[in-house]
Design a protein around this motif. Structure first.
Motif, PDB file in Angstrom:
ATOM      1  N   LEU A 106      -6.929  -8.347   2.402  1.00  0.00           N
ATOM      2  CA  LEU A 106      -8.644  -8.629   1.903  1.00  0.00           C
ATOM      3  C   LEU A 106      -8.569  -9.849   2.161  1.00  0.00           C
ATOM      4  O   LEU A 106      -7.977 -10.780   1.752  1.00  0.00           O
ATOM      5  CB  LEU A 106      -9.110  -7.910   1.512  1.00  0.00           C
ATOM      6  CG  LEU A 106      -8.649  -6.040   1.117  1.00  0.00           C
ATOM      7  CD1 LEU A 106      -9.462  -6.239   0.207  1.00  0.00           C
ATOM      8  CD2 LEU A 106      -9.072  -5.626   2.429  1.00  0.00           C
ATOM      9  N   THR A 116      -7.034   1.569  -5.676  1.00  0.00           N
ATOM     10  CA  THR A 116      -5.967   0.507  -4.910  1.00  0.00           C
ATOM     11  C   THR A 116      -5.466  -0.585  -5.434  1.00  0.00           C
ATOM     12  O   THR A 116      -4.088  -0.532  -5.966  1.00  0.00           O
ATOM     13  CB  THR A 116      -5.693  -0.149  -3.112  1.00  0.00           C
ATOM     14  OG1 THR A 116      -6.317   1.358  -2.194  1.00  0.00           O
ATOM     15  CG2 THR A 116      -4.323  -0.073  -2.823  1.00  0.00           C
ATOM     16  N   LEU A 136      -3.413  -7.127  -1.433  1.00  0.00           N
ATOM     17  CA  LEU A 136      -4.093  -6.048  -0.304  1.00  0.00           C
ATOM     18  C   LEU A 136      -4.322  -6.246   0.844  1.00  0.00           C
ATOM     19  O   LEU A 136      -5.219  -5.366   1.661  1.00  0.00           O
ATOM     20  CB  LEU A 136      -5.611  -5.800  -1.366  1.00  0.00           C
ATOM     21  CG  LEU A 136      -5.321  -5.785  -2.641  1.00  0.00           C
ATOM     22  CD1 LEU A 136      -6.727  -6.178  -3.387  1.00  0.00           C
ATOM     23  CD2 LEU A 136      -4.929  -4.088  -2.489  1.00  0.00           C
ATOM     24  N   HIS A 168     -10.880   0.255  -1.865  1.00  0.00           N
ATOM     25  CA  HIS A 168      -9.561  -0.721  -2.465  1.00  0.00           C
ATOM     26  C   HIS A 168      -9.870  -1.201  -4.027  1.00  0.00           C
ATOM     27  O   HIS A 168      -8.806  -1.231  -4.173  1.00  0.00           O
ATOM     28  CB  HIS A 168     -10.630  -2.133  -1.871  1.00  0.00           C
ATOM     29  CG  HIS A 168     -10.728  -2.483  -0.941  1.00  0.00           C
ATOM     30  ND1 HIS A 168      -9.672  -1.924   0.499  1.00  0.00           N
ATOM     31  CD2 HIS A 168     -11.642  -2.273  -0.006  1.00  0.00           C
ATOM     32  CE1 HIS A 168      -9.699  -2.308   1.821  1.00  0.00           C
ATOM     33  NE2 HIS A 168     -11.534  -1.884   1.735  1.00  0.00           N
ATOM     34  N   LYS A 172       0.804  -1.301   0.507  1.00  0.00           N
ATOM     35  CA  LYS A 172      -0.120   0.265  -0.004  1.00  0.00           C
ATOM     36  C   LYS A 172       1.151   1.294  -0.310  1.00  0.00           C
ATOM     37  O   LYS A 172       0.771   2.353  -0.532  1.00  0.00           O
ATOM     38  CB  LYS A 172      -0.572   0.129   1.320  1.00  0.00           C
ATOM     39  CG  LYS A 172      -1.981  -0.778   0.584  1.00  0.00           C
ATOM     40  CD  LYS A 172      -3.223  -1.026   2.365  1.00  0.00           C
ATOM     41  CE  LYS A 172      -4.193  -1.569   2.032  1.00  0.00           C
ATOM     42  NZ  LYS A 172      -5.328  -2.011   3.302  1.00  0.00           N
TER      43      LYS A 172
END
Length: 174
Positions: free
Chosen positions: A109, A86, A107, A83, A65
């Motif tokens: 996630l 990104t 990510l 998201h 990130k």
């Protein structure tokens, strides 16, 4: 030897046997405590290794990130849009073909959310982001930079890719 001497010898032997059994029992109890202690230590090491793995995953996510240079802007829309932006920024920075598992690590996630973000990225930037299915229902997300020839992209958009897309959407509903 008289009977009293024999009884005395038998009593001494019996006492010795009782002491030996008691010593063995004490040793086994001590060994059991050692085994219990080792079991607890192994459990603690296992727990710590899981924590280290979680921290490593968080570090990779933060690194990915931070390499993009900006955090997702939640105020621009809902969190999925952030998201997705990104993800597109990451793909733009490092074009290539990524599996769902790789994107989960990048990510930070869960897998279901990443699949939703992958589909959304295709919707937001269909000219550059392509979603394909490999063997055993494995999903791949590819980024095709602008410097590729447009003719190559048109060839990639064949009827079979449209069928794959419909199949992917059906899979996501189940």
């Amino acid at each position: 030897m008289s009977d009293s001497e024999r009884e005395l010898e038998e009593n001494r032997a019996m006492m010795g046997l009782i002491l030996a059994v008691e010593n063995i029992s004490n040793m086994l109890t001590a060994k059991q405590q050692d085994v219990d202690l080792l079991g607890r230590l192994i459990d603690q090491v296992d727990h710590l290794s899981k924590e280290v793995a979680d921290l490593k995953s968080q570090m990779k996510t933060r690194h990915a990130k931070s390499s993009v240079g900006r955090a997702p802007k939640v105020s621009e829309g809902n969190a999925l849009d952030g998201h997705t932006e990104t993800l597109i920024d990451l793909l733009r920075e490092r074009p290539g073909r990524y599996t769902t598992s790789e994107l989960v690590e990048m990510l930070g996630l869960n897998k279901t959310t990443v699949i939703t973000v992958m589909k959304r990225a295709v919707d937001m930037d269909p000219a550059h982001v392509k979603l394909t299915q490999g063997k055993r229902r494995k999903l791949y997300l590819s980024y095709i930079p602008e410097d590729d020839e447009p003719g190559e992209r048109r060839e990639a958009e064949s009827p079979t890719e449209e069928e794959d897309r419909v199949r992917l959407e059906l899979m996501s509903m189940t």
